[in-house]
Design a protein around this motif. Sequence first.
Motif, PDB file in Angstrom:
ATOM      1  N   ARG A   3      13.762 -13.606  31.744  1.00 55.54           N
ATOM      2  CA  ARG A   3      12.664 -14.077  32.224  1.00 55.54           C
ATOM      3  C   ARG A   3      11.837 -13.478  33.442  1.00 55.54           C
ATOM      4  N   LEU A  40      19.563 -17.579  31.373  1.00 55.53           N
ATOM      5  CA  LEU A  40      18.153 -17.896  31.645  1.00 55.53           C
ATOM      6  C   LEU A  40      18.134 -18.443  33.071  1.00 55.53           C
ATOM      7  N   LYS A  48       5.482 -16.086  25.399  1.00 54.46           N
ATOM      8  CA  LYS A  48       5.311 -15.141  26.383  1.00 54.46           C
ATOM      9  C   LYS A  48       3.832 -14.538  26.105  1.00 54.46           C
ATOM     10  N   LYS A  96       9.388 -23.360  32.871  1.00 54.71           N
ATOM     11  CA  LYS A  96      10.296 -24.051  31.819  1.00 54.71           C
ATOM     12  C   LYS A  96      11.413 -25.112  32.432  1.00 54.71           C
TER      13      LYS A  96
END
Length: 476
Positions: A41, A83, A346, A353
């Motif tokens: 990310r 993540l 993306k 998120k």
Amino acid sequence: MDTHDSTPLSGDLISRFSALLPPGRALAEPADIAPFLVEERDLFKGSTRLVLRPGSVEEVSAILALASETRTPVVPQGGNTGLVGGQMPRSDAEIVVSLARMDRIREVDPVGRTMTVDAGVVLQRVQAAADEVGLFFPLSLGSEGSCQIGGNLASNAGGTGVLAYGNSRDLCLGIEAVLPSGEIVHGLRRLKKDNRGYDLRNLLVGSEGTLGIITGAVLKLFPKPAGREVAYIGLASPDDALRLLTRAEREVGQQLTAFEIMPRIGIEFTVRHTQGAHDPLAEPHAWYVLMEISSGRSAEEAATSMAAILEGAFEAGEIEDAAVARSIADARTFWRMREEMSWAQKPEGGSIKHDVSVPVALVPRFLERANEAVVAAIPGARIVSFGHLGDGNIHYNVSQPVGADKAAFLARWGEINGIVHAIVAELGGSFSAEHGIGQLKRDELARTKEPAEMALMRGIKAVFDPFGIMNPGKLL
């Protein structure tokens, strides 16, 4: 429990750690280290002067013994697919221990339905090795071609099979790990019943590398389904999806092996940005469900069950249209629409998120309340909420308004998290369903966990890791 300063690792310590491994297994050149310092990310930028790549549990033990002696912080890293920043070193005072070279499948036991593996074995290899002996390993993630078993267990990864088979913790019988002292926990037991005191395996699973380094595991395997049916279904609302879930569980019970919900905007993003992707249904629908039924008896039983569920749902007005996969290629096409949905956001710009869970029955209420609150805060925000309806886990992602400034939008990450997570808390849910805590959610965990629970967690950490060298600044 983040007590270390950021004084860079000295040249002498780099040499001492490097000497523990064969030549070429310690990386100290910036170009060699660079791939270990970036994450999916781009939220966290890593920093270290040394990456160690041990090939055995004994080498991991030697590394941690020296780290304990010298009070050197250690960051374990698997496939680097996390993540929440749990795998990222934060300063040149920390060293990275990559498990990628520990990639042996040690043993497959078809009779006991277990597989013993090194922590660095890639998930897809585990799936393939199970398939070779006519068995099935049900953990399935979008990153399964690169994530490693050790990382899956360290984060208690979920995926699409939780509904029928459980999280990673439920798929593990035994653990081998190295403690911060260098001591090895030899816990690779294949027993289904073992009540000898506290379950150290379950402490290490989900600990995100803060208690020790998982180096091996005994995994549960399952009989391979004799029949598998996959349907791609269009419907009007999450409430209808919930009614369909209830119908399917009533009809087939544990044969319902996946139940994923997706919004129309997510389908549009996926078709727009994924080569070869297309909507399997002729007309657009507000919501979609990807449903999978597996039968241990026969393909005919799975097909009959799927037909009965869909027929009843049509008659009850719960669904608007459906396509059933007629081939393996069809099934892959259906699943691809779900698996590419995260990556397809993306190209649409910034995305804030969330990985949340609420009681299954409250998912529609959560979506309604969160959508209203988020759009009120950011008019034009595009909400892509998808995930595992069967276990209440929704990936609630907010894409920036069309034409918005990406940096300005992402600067509101904390604000939007606060809005969404407050609703989750009111509904008795969790702001971390399957991605872990890492750096991203550490402070929120401390704010929202009961004080007694946090005290116990810190106490456990102190017993395992008295010098605080294991993955500092993560989780706690």
